[in-house]
Write a protein that holds these residues in place. Structure first.
Motif, PDB file in Angstrom:
ATOM      1  N   ARG A 104      38.265  40.823  42.434  1.00 33.47           N
ATOM      2  CA  ARG A 104      37.664  42.037  41.688  1.00 33.47           C
ATOM      3  C   ARG A 104      37.174  42.759  42.988  1.00 33.47           C
ATOM      4  O   ARG A 104      36.591  42.285  44.073  1.00 33.47           O
ATOM      5  CB  ARG A 104      36.578  41.922  40.781  1.00 33.47           C
ATOM      6  N   TYR A 129      40.268  45.039  38.509  1.00 30.06           N
ATOM      7  CA  TYR A 129      40.012  43.651  38.227  1.00 30.06           C
ATOM      8  C   TYR A 129      41.461  42.935  37.844  1.00 30.06           C
ATOM      9  O   TYR A 129      41.972  43.350  36.908  1.00 30.06           O
ATOM     10  CB  TYR A 129      39.355  43.545  37.018  1.00 30.06           C
ATOM     11  N   THR A 131      43.532  40.723  36.071  1.00 26.79           N
ATOM     12  CA  THR A 131      43.337  40.173  34.607  1.00 26.79           C
ATOM     13  C   THR A 131      44.817  39.832  34.210  1.00 26.79           C
ATOM     14  O   THR A 131      45.674  40.623  34.320  1.00 26.79           O
ATOM     15  CB  THR A 131      42.766  41.272  33.685  1.00 26.79           C
ATOM     16  N   ALA A 134      46.396  42.019  31.013  1.00 23.10           N
ATOM     17  CA  ALA A 134      45.455  43.125  30.989  1.00 23.10           C
ATOM     18  C   ALA A 134      45.705  44.027  30.031  1.00 23.10           C
ATOM     19  O   ALA A 134      44.447  44.583  29.570  1.00 23.10           O
ATOM     20  CB  ALA A 134      45.557  43.730  32.498  1.00 23.10           C
ATOM     21  N   TYR A 177      46.334  44.034  35.996  1.00 22.41           N
ATOM     22  CA  TYR A 177      44.853  44.290  36.316  1.00 22.41           C
ATOM     23  C   TYR A 177      44.410  45.417  35.236  1.00 22.41           C
ATOM     24  O   TYR A 177      45.133  46.029  34.729  1.00 22.41           O
ATOM     25  CB  TYR A 177      44.828  44.973  37.984  1.00 22.41           C
TER      26      TYR A 177
END
Length: 202
Positions: A104, A129, A131, A134, A177
């Protein structure tokens, strides 16, 4: 305590003073060269450490440590990163960068470097972030109680929750992300995203 005795004069001590001066000058010459070499090495090392415009330091602070950074340092990070790093563009004041071990990245906008490390939630912050799935996570957040969503460009989705409106999140289909935009003003956070002001650092 013993008194210091004055040594007796010898033939060695009685030699001409110019011989001593010559010996001092001879030994001082290598020391001057060494000092010059050390200075040159320091300058060379500084040149290696200084890059970017105007000799700006572009090395990055350690992971996990909030630190003041320059615009050049942010661009260095973005160029080296495998993922986009979002921000709200250049602004007056100072930038604070925080990176975490899980990837992050937070870019916080501060009035000055004196505010670096201040944990008060008083400043615009953009977080990127990594992810998995996402976009699906953003869609799920939109369906929760209090969730509000708005479609944005490139098929993206913005979502925030009325219970915590100061944070706005968005992502894009097939993205790895999420982006969070926090601002003390919930309206400002949404305006920045909807106005296309939150973009990857180039």
């Amino acid at each position: 305590m013993e008194a210091h005795k004055t040594p007796h004069a010898t033939a060695e001590h009685s030699r001409p003073a110019w011989l001593d001066r010559k010996r001092w000058q001879t030994s001082a010459l290598p020391l001057s060269l060494v000092a010059l070499l050390v200075t040159a090495l320091i300058v060379f090392g500084a040149m290696l450490l200084l890059r970017g415009h105007g000799g700006e330091v572009t090395s990055l602070p350690p992971v996990g440590t909030p630190a003041a950074v320059s615009e050049s340092q942010l661009k260095t990070l973005a160029a080296k990163s495998d993922q986009p790093i979002y921000w709200a563009g250049p602004k007056a004041g100072a930038y604070e960068l925080t990176r975490t071990t899980d990837g992050r990245v937070y870019v916080r906008y501060l009035p000055s470097t004196d505010n670096v490390g201040d944990r008060a939630p008083s400043y615009l912050t953009v977080g990127t972030y990594p992810t998995k799935q996402a976009f699906a996570a953003i869609e799920r957040a939109a369906t929760r109680q209090g969730g509000v969503s708005v479609k944005i460009g490139q098929g993206g989705l913005l979502v925030f929750n009325t219970g915590s409106p100061k944070s706005v999140y968005f992502s894009y289909p097939r993205s790895g992300y999420q982006v969070e935009v926090y601002d003390p003003s919930p309206e400002q956070a949404r305006t920045l995203v909807l106005g296309g002001k939150i973009t990857p650092i180039r």
